[in-house]
Motif scaffolding. Structure first.
Motif, PDB file in Angstrom:
ATOM      1  N   LEU A 176       1.084  -1.307  -0.402  1.00 29.16           N
ATOM      2  CA  LEU A 176       0.107   0.021   0.300  1.00 29.16           C
ATOM      3  C   LEU A 176       1.344   0.748   0.215  1.00 29.16           C
ATOM      4  O   LEU A 176       1.537   1.573   0.403  1.00 29.16           O
ATOM      5  N   ALA A 177       1.156   2.229  -0.868  1.00 29.62           N
ATOM      6  CA  ALA A 177       1.347   3.251  -1.349  1.00 29.62           C
ATOM      7  C   ALA A 177       1.164   4.161  -0.181  1.00 29.62           C
ATOM      8  O   ALA A 177       1.968   4.707   0.338  1.00 29.62           O
ATOM      9  N   GLY A 178      -0.260   4.402   0.297  1.00 28.02           N
ATOM     10  CA  GLY A 178      -0.468   5.577   1.183  1.00 28.02           C
ATOM     11  C   GLY A 178      -0.299   4.745   2.916  1.00 28.02           C
ATOM     12  O   GLY A 178      -0.442   6.120   3.904  1.00 28.02           O
ATOM     13  N   VAL A 179      -0.774   4.294   3.044  1.00 25.98           N
ATOM     14  CA  VAL A 179      -0.551   2.892   4.544  1.00 25.98           C
ATOM     15  C   VAL A 179       0.370   2.567   4.683  1.00 25.98           C
ATOM     16  O   VAL A 179       0.508   1.608   4.205  1.00 25.98           O
ATOM     17  N   ARG A 180       0.064   2.771   6.008  1.00 23.53           N
ATOM     18  CA  ARG A 180       1.470   2.147   6.385  1.00 23.53           C
ATOM     19  C   ARG A 180       2.120   0.449   7.306  1.00 23.53           C
ATOM     20  O   ARG A 180       0.092   0.732   7.990  1.00 23.53           O
ATOM     21  N   ASN A 181       2.058  -0.468   7.745  1.00 24.32           N
ATOM     22  CA  ASN A 181       1.901  -1.123   8.776  1.00 24.32           C
ATOM     23  C   ASN A 181       1.108  -1.675   8.265  1.00 24.32           C
ATOM     24  O   ASN A 181       0.047  -2.133   9.757  1.00 24.32           O
ATOM     25  N   PHE A 182      -0.060  -2.268   7.573  1.00 25.33           N
ATOM     26  CA  PHE A 182      -0.710  -3.117   7.225  1.00 25.33           C
ATOM     27  C   PHE A 182      -1.015  -4.490   7.572  1.00 25.33           C
ATOM     28  O   PHE A 182       0.495  -5.319   7.044  1.00 25.33           O
ATOM     29  N   ARG A 183      -1.521  -5.264   8.048  1.00 27.84           N
ATOM     30  CA  ARG A 183      -1.114  -7.021   8.218  1.00 27.84           C
ATOM     31  C   ARG A 183      -3.376  -7.254   8.441  1.00 27.84           C
ATOM     32  O   ARG A 183      -3.357  -6.356   9.046  1.00 27.84           O
ATOM     33  N   ASP A 184      -3.053  -8.148   8.035  1.00 28.36           N
ATOM     34  CA  ASP A 184      -3.907  -9.835   8.350  1.00 28.36           C
ATOM     35  C   ASP A 184      -4.069  -9.769   9.857  1.00 28.36           C
ATOM     36  O   ASP A 184      -2.740 -10.937   9.145  1.00 28.36           O
ATOM     37  N   VAL A 185      -4.764 -10.286  10.925  1.00 33.79           N
ATOM     38  CA  VAL A 185      -3.948 -11.296  11.294  1.00 33.79           C
ATOM     39  C   VAL A 185      -4.380 -12.275  11.514  1.00 33.79           C
ATOM     40  O   VAL A 185      -3.872 -12.886  12.935  1.00 33.79           O
ATOM     41  N   GLY A 186      -4.794 -12.711  10.819  1.00 30.29           N
ATOM     42  CA  GLY A 186      -5.935 -14.475  10.209  1.00 30.29           C
ATOM     43  C   GLY A 186      -4.078 -15.252  10.480  1.00 30.29           C
ATOM     44  O   GLY A 186      -3.595 -15.143  10.205  1.00 30.29           O
ATOM     45  N   GLY A 187      -4.686 -16.295  10.769  1.00 26.32           N
ATOM     46  CA  GLY A 187      -3.502 -17.831  11.395  1.00 26.32           C
ATOM     47  C   GLY A 187      -3.166 -17.663  12.804  1.00 26.32           C
ATOM     48  O   GLY A 187      -2.408 -18.586  12.576  1.00 26.32           O
ATOM     49  N   LEU A 188      -3.379 -16.484  13.260  1.00 28.38           N
ATOM     50  CA  LEU A 188      -2.610 -16.572  14.167  1.00 28.38           C
ATOM     51  C   LEU A 188      -3.057 -17.941  15.443  1.00 28.38           C
ATOM     52  O   LEU A 188      -4.325 -17.745  15.446  1.00 28.38           O
ATOM     53  N   PRO A 189      -2.024 -18.080  16.193  1.00 29.90           N
ATOM     54  CA  PRO A 189      -2.692 -20.120  16.827  1.00 29.90           C
ATOM     55  C   PRO A 189      -3.285 -19.327  18.516  1.00 29.90           C
ATOM     56  O   PRO A 189      -2.365 -18.544  18.804  1.00 29.90           O
TER      57      PRO A 189
END
Length: 265
Positions: free
Chosen positions: A12-25
Motif C-alpha cells: 500500500l503506497a499511502g498506508v503503513r503497517n497494514f496486515r491481516d492477523v489471520g492465522g495466529l494460533p
C-alpha cells in the motif's frame, strides 16, 4: 460471507503497517480466521489504489484510536463506501503535548534531556500501562462491537503500533491466542516498510542525525518489553486475563464465546 484476502501482503503506497492477523494460533488449537481482523497505521494518506484495495476487504468497521491532535496533524481517514468509522481516542492530546512538540521541534540537547538514559523507553512503558488501566471502557466497546456485528474490522492509530497494537493484543487475548504469537505479531511493526515515518520540523541533516534517531528510536520501536508491561499490568491489577475481561472489560462469558465464533476458524 467475508472475502478472503490474498496470502501475499499488499504493497500500500499511502498506508503503513497494514496486515491481516489471520492465522495466529490459540491455546486450544484453533486459529484466527483470515479476513476478519486487520491492523494498520492511519488511512489519511491512502491513495485511490489503496482505498480500492481496502474496499475489497468487505470491512464493516474501522476503529480509529487517534486523538484530535493526531487527526489535525495527519488528517481524517479517507472515507470508504459503506464502512462505519468509529473514533475511540486511546490517548489524550493534552497529555504529553509539550513532549511530542519537543520530539518534532527540539534540538539535540533538548532531546537528550527528555529521552536519554532510558527515559524514552520508560515513557512508552508507562503509556502502555496507563492505556490498559484507564481505557477499559474503550476496549470494552471494541470487544462488544466485534462480538455483535463489526467484522471484518480494521484497527488503526497513527503508526499502527502502540494504541492499535494494544487493542489488537487485547482482542487476541480475549479469544485465547497464544501469548507468544501476540508478541510476534506486534513485533512485525518493526519491519522497515511498516515503520512510521518520523517527521521533524527541520529538514536539515542534523535533525535526523544518527544520535537523534537513536534517541527517538524507543518511541517508534515495537519492543517486547512494552507489551510485556501491558500484560503485567493486567496480572497486577486484575489477577489474570479472565478477570480482566470479566471485571475490567465487562465481557460476559457468552459475549466472549460470540467473539470467538466471529474471529476464529
Amino acid at each position: 460471507m467475508t472475502q478472503q484476502v490474498p496470502s501475499t501482503e499488499p504493497e500500500l503506497a499511502g498506508v503503513r503497517n497494514f496486515r491481516d492477523v489471520g492465522g495466529l494460533p490459540t491455546v486450544d488449537g484453533r486459529r484466527v480466521r483470515p479476513g476478519v481482523l486487520f491492523r494498520s497505521g492511519h488511512l489519511a494518506h491512502a491513495t485511490g489504489e489503496d482505498a480500492a484495495f481496502l474496499t475489497t476487504l468487505g470491512l464493516h468497521t474501522i476503529f480509529d484510536f487517534r486523538n484530535a491532535a493526531d487527526q489535525k496533524l495527519e488528517g481524517p481517514d479517507v472515507a470508504l463506501p459503506g464502512v462505519r468509522n468509529v473514533n475511540l481516542p486511546l490517548s489524550d492530546p493534552a497529555d504529553g503535548a509539550e513532549f511530542w512538540k519537543m520530539v518534532r521541534d527540539g534540538d539535540l540537547d533538548q532531546l537528550r534531556a527528555i529521552l536519554s538514559d532510558g527515559k524514552g523507553a520508560n515513557r512508552m512503558i508507562a503509556s502502555y500501562r496507563m492505556i490498559i488501566k484507564d481505557r477499559t471502557g474503550e476496549h470494552s466497546q471494541v470487544l462488544h462491537a466485534l462480538a455483535e456485528d463489526s467484522v471484518p474490522a480494521l484497527m488503526h492509530c497513527a503508526a499502527g503500533k502502540d494504541r492499535a497494537g494494544l487493542s489488537v493484543a487485547v482482542t487476541l487475548l480475549a479469544v485465547g491466542v497464544e501469548r507468544e504469537a501476540i508478541v510476534d505479531d506486534y513485533l512485525k511493526s518493526n519491519a522497515k516498510h511498516r515503520r512510521y515515518k518520523v517527521h521533524r520540523s527541520s529538514s536539515a541533516a542534523s535533525a535526523y542525525s544518527p544520535e537523534v534517531m537513536e534517541l527517538l528510536s524507543p518511541l517508534f520501536d515495537a519492543r517486547a518489553e512494552y507489551l510485556t508491561a501491558a500484560f503485567d499490568t493486567i496480572e497486577e491489577t486484575w489477577g489474570g486475563v479472565d478477570t480482566y475481561l470479566e471485571k475490567g472489560l465487562k465481557l460476559a462469558p457468552e459475549t466472549r464465546e460470540r467473539l470467538r465464533e466471529r474471529l476464529l476458524d
